[in-house]
Design a protein around this motif. Structure first.
Motif, PDB file in Angstrom:
ATOM      1  N   LYS A 191       0.829  -1.207   0.000  1.00 28.33           N
ATOM      2  CA  LYS A 191       0.000   0.000   0.000  1.00 28.33           C
ATOM      3  C   LYS A 191       0.866   1.262   0.000  1.00 28.33           C
ATOM      4  O   LYS A 191       0.637   2.179  -0.785  1.00 28.33           O
ATOM      5  N   SER A 192       1.877   1.299   0.857  1.00 30.35           N
ATOM      6  CA  SER A 192       2.739   2.486   0.913  1.00 30.35           C
ATOM      7  C   SER A 192       3.625   2.587  -0.333  1.00 30.35           C
ATOM      8  O   SER A 192       3.922   3.687  -0.796  1.00 30.35           O
ATOM      9  N   SER A 225       1.408   4.013  -3.051  1.00 31.71           N
ATOM     10  CA  SER A 225       1.205   5.435  -2.768  1.00 31.71           C
ATOM     11  C   SER A 225       2.419   6.251  -3.223  1.00 31.71           C
ATOM     12  O   SER A 225       2.280   7.313  -3.839  1.00 31.71           O
ATOM     13  N   TYR A 226       3.612   5.747  -2.942  1.00 26.77           N
ATOM     14  CA  TYR A 226       4.845   6.424  -3.357  1.00 26.77           C
ATOM     15  C   TYR A 226       4.976   6.450  -4.876  1.00 26.77           C
ATOM     16  O   TYR A 226       5.301   7.489  -5.462  1.00 26.77           O
ATOM     17  N   LYS A 238       2.561   6.280  -7.117  1.00 24.69           N
ATOM     18  CA  LYS A 238       1.555   7.199  -7.665  1.00 24.69           C
ATOM     19  C   LYS A 238       2.013   8.644  -7.504  1.00 24.69           C
ATOM     20  O   LYS A 238       1.851   9.456  -8.405  1.00 24.69           O
ATOM     21  N   CYS A 239       2.587   8.952  -6.350  1.00 28.77           N
ATOM     22  CA  CYS A 239       3.085  10.310  -6.104  1.00 28.77           C
ATOM     23  C   CYS A 239       4.172  10.662  -7.123  1.00 28.77           C
ATOM     24  O   CYS A 239       4.175  11.761  -7.670  1.00 28.77           O
ATOM     25  N   CYS A 290       7.674  13.879  -2.936  1.00 34.42           N
ATOM     26  CA  CYS A 290       7.099  12.656  -2.367  1.00 34.42           C
ATOM     27  C   CYS A 290       7.845  12.185  -1.120  1.00 34.42           C
ATOM     28  O   CYS A 290       7.887  10.996  -0.819  1.00 34.42           O
ATOM     29  N   LYS A 302       7.141  12.505   2.046  1.00 33.45           N
ATOM     30  CA  LYS A 302       6.248  11.902   3.043  1.00 33.45           C
ATOM     31  C   LYS A 302       5.974  10.443   2.691  1.00 33.45           C
ATOM     32  O   LYS A 302       6.071   9.553   3.536  1.00 33.45           O
ATOM     33  N   GLU A 303       5.660  10.177   1.426  1.00 32.01           N
ATOM     34  CA  GLU A 303       5.374   8.824   0.974  1.00 32.01           C
ATOM     35  C   GLU A 303       6.617   7.936   1.054  1.00 32.01           C
ATOM     36  O   GLU A 303       6.531   6.769   1.431  1.00 32.01           O
ATOM     37  N   GLU A 315       7.133   6.982   4.675  1.00 31.13           N
ATOM     38  CA  GLU A 315       6.154   5.965   5.083  1.00 31.13           C
ATOM     39  C   GLU A 315       6.560   4.585   4.558  1.00 31.13           C
ATOM     40  O   GLU A 315       6.464   3.583   5.268  1.00 31.13           O
ATOM     41  N   TYR A 316       7.018   4.542   3.314  1.00 31.45           N
ATOM     42  CA  TYR A 316       7.431   3.268   2.715  1.00 31.45           C
ATOM     43  C   TYR A 316       8.654   2.698   3.434  1.00 31.45           C
ATOM     44  O   TYR A 316       8.679   1.520   3.807  1.00 31.45           O
TER      45      TYR A 316
END
Length: 86
Positions: free
Chosen positions: A31-32, A35-36, A38-39, A50, A52-53, A56-57
């Protein structure tokens, strides 16, 4: 006849600086990661947009033992990035 030319050096592979980077076979951080990715796509591969993403990853990978726990500053994050719980 040998295929090696005289004077030619043989290739000596070297391991990565930080060791192996295991694959996430169980999809624990999928999921993370998505998200990364896509960013990055939305921001035309500008990874600074990106952060923040990315954090998180990497956090997910460290929490699930998919990479060694490392200080955020050694991974390119400033102390300001670390203090912001985004």
């Amino acid at each position: 006849m040998s295929s090696m030319t005289f004077g030619q050096k043989s290739f000596q592979p070297t391991p990565p600086d930080k060791g192996s980077f295991p694959l996430d076979h169980e999809g624990l951080c999928k999921k993370s990661m998505i998200s990364y990715m896509k960013c990055l796509f939305i921001n035309k591969n500008d990874n600074s947009a990106c952060r923040k993403e990315a954090k998180e990853y990497l956090s997910c990978r460290m929490d699930n033992n998919l990479m060694a726990k490392e200080e955020w500053t050694k991974l390119g994050f400033t102390s300001e990035d670390v203090s912001n719980k985004q």
